[in-house]
Design an enzyme around this catalytic site. Structure first.
Site, PDB file in Angstrom:
ATOM      1  N   ASP A 124       0.838  -1.193   0.000  1.00 31.47           N
ATOM      2  CA  ASP A 124       0.000   0.000   0.000  1.00 31.47           C
ATOM      3  C   ASP A 124       0.879   1.251   0.000  1.00 31.47           C
ATOM      4  O   ASP A 124       1.702   1.428  -0.902  1.00 31.47           O
ATOM      5  CB  ASP A 124      -0.964  -0.076   1.193  1.00 31.47           C
ATOM      6  CG  ASP A 124      -2.035   0.983   1.186  1.00 31.47           C
ATOM      7  OD1 ASP A 124      -3.028   0.819   0.462  1.00 31.47           O
ATOM      8  OD2 ASP A 124      -1.871   1.993   1.909  1.00 31.47           O
ATOM      9  N   HIS A 289      -7.103  -6.993   0.857  1.00 30.46           N
ATOM     10  CA  HIS A 289      -6.027  -6.001   0.747  1.00 30.46           C
ATOM     11  C   HIS A 289      -4.913  -6.250   1.754  1.00 30.46           C
ATOM     12  O   HIS A 289      -3.736  -6.053   1.446  1.00 30.46           O
ATOM     13  CB  HIS A 289      -6.616  -4.609   0.954  1.00 30.46           C
ATOM     14  CG  HIS A 289      -5.619  -3.494   0.906  1.00 30.46           C
ATOM     15  ND1 HIS A 289      -4.884  -3.196  -0.230  1.00 30.46           N
ATOM     16  CD2 HIS A 289      -5.216  -2.596   1.850  1.00 30.46           C
ATOM     17  CE1 HIS A 289      -4.089  -2.162   0.011  1.00 30.46           C
ATOM     18  NE2 HIS A 289      -4.275  -1.789   1.264  1.00 30.46           N
TER      19      HIS A 289
END
Length: 309
Positions: A124, A289
């Site tokens: 990320d 994620h």
């Protein structure tokens, strides 16, 4: 300091004027630095780091502005209107939360710990820092991994129309200083918790005590987190575009693991990454994620495979 990764030593390492990073270190062997994402801290790597420390020196820092690392104020360009275009341009490279600055932190951290060359993996926001480090410091980065992200310039290119609603936080935190910080601070646990809930394929992978640590850390870092995202709508785009125009590419072996967002947003993620990398292994995965917490054994295996290339 709150929760720690068991078996890791913790150090505060100066990396720039007035900025020290909190870093967890363990193991021996070739060095590997692991960079966390949003809205997390270095704790997101707790399982993967413990696995890899069996045969590598593993370094898990909190990025500047996050966790227990220092949180310098954003620069003048972010904190006040620039008086002139020339002043704005002069401020660009010194932005406190540009990925260029944050990447320089990581190179300085590794060197301070005795490693002039090291492998680097990021998730990320940490993957954006890792990407920038690979472009700016190719002699220092032996191998690179980027988890569930697109390069900043490409991210903005694919975010359009109603599909861009999934990235509402990118647009909110790109706004001028003041309103985003006040809005998020007014309901920080709800704001950051929203992403922990929405993006988790397996909510049980983030236990209550870790979730609480993430929310506590984010609550104390709203201005710096917003500054990090604001930089990605400004100076980071400028840096990526300059590199694309100059034909700069990642020359080290690169592994990218991503969810299949391309199908929904209308792009080919592997093709996007091939435009940046000479030696790419791209894989679409079925995890949520937070893949280092949801599938740590698979992520550790993928990183070991990268390091063998």
């Amino acid at each position: 300091m709150g929760l720690l990764i068991p078996g890791f030593d913790y150090r505060r390492v100066p990396v720039a004027d007035g900025v020290s990073l909190n870093a967890a270190v363990a193991g021996s062997g070739s060095p590997l630095v692991l960079l966390h994402g949003f809205p997390q801290t270095h704790l997101m790597w707790r399982h993967v780091a413990a696995d890899l420390a069996a045969d590598h020196t593993v370094i898990c820092p909190d990025l500047r502005g996050y966790g227990a690392s220092d949180k310098p104020a954003a620069d003048a360009r972010a904190d006040a209107d620039a008086d002139a275009d020339a002043d704005a341009d002069a401020d660009a490279d010194s932005a406190a939360y540009s990925k260029r600055t944050m990447a320089a932190d990581i190179v300085a951290l590794a060197r301070a710990l005795g490693h002039d060359r090291f492998a680097l993996a990021g998730h990320d926001r940490g993957a954006l820092v890792a990407f920038r480090a690979g472009l700016d410091h190719p002699a220092a980065i032996t191998h690179l991994a980027c988890l569930d992200v697109l390069p900043t310039l490409d991210m903005w290119d694919v975010m359009r129309g109603t599909t861009a609603a999934v990235g509402f936080h990118l647009y909110l935190m790109a706004q001028p200083p003041g309103l985003p910080e006040r809005m998020i601070a007014a309901c920080s646990d709800d704001f950051f918790g929203h992403f922990l809930d929405l993006w988790a394929g397996d909510p049980g992978a983030i236990p209550v005590e870790v979730r609480t640590a993430y929310l506590d850390a984010c609550r104390a870092a709203v201005p710096s987190i917003v500054a990090d995202y604001r930089a990605s709508a400004g100076v980071d785009v400028d840096h990526d575009r300059a590199d694309r125009d100059a034909g700069r590419r990642l020359t080290m072996p690169l592994t990218v693991l991503q969810q299949d967002w391309g199908a929904a947003l209308g792009y080919d993620a592997a093709e996007v990454w091939r435009a940046w990398a000479d030696d790419l292994e791209h894989r679409t995965v079925g995890y949520g994620h937070f893949m280092a917490e949801e599938a740590p054994a698979d992520i550790a295996k993928a990183l070991r495979a990268l390091l063998s290339r």
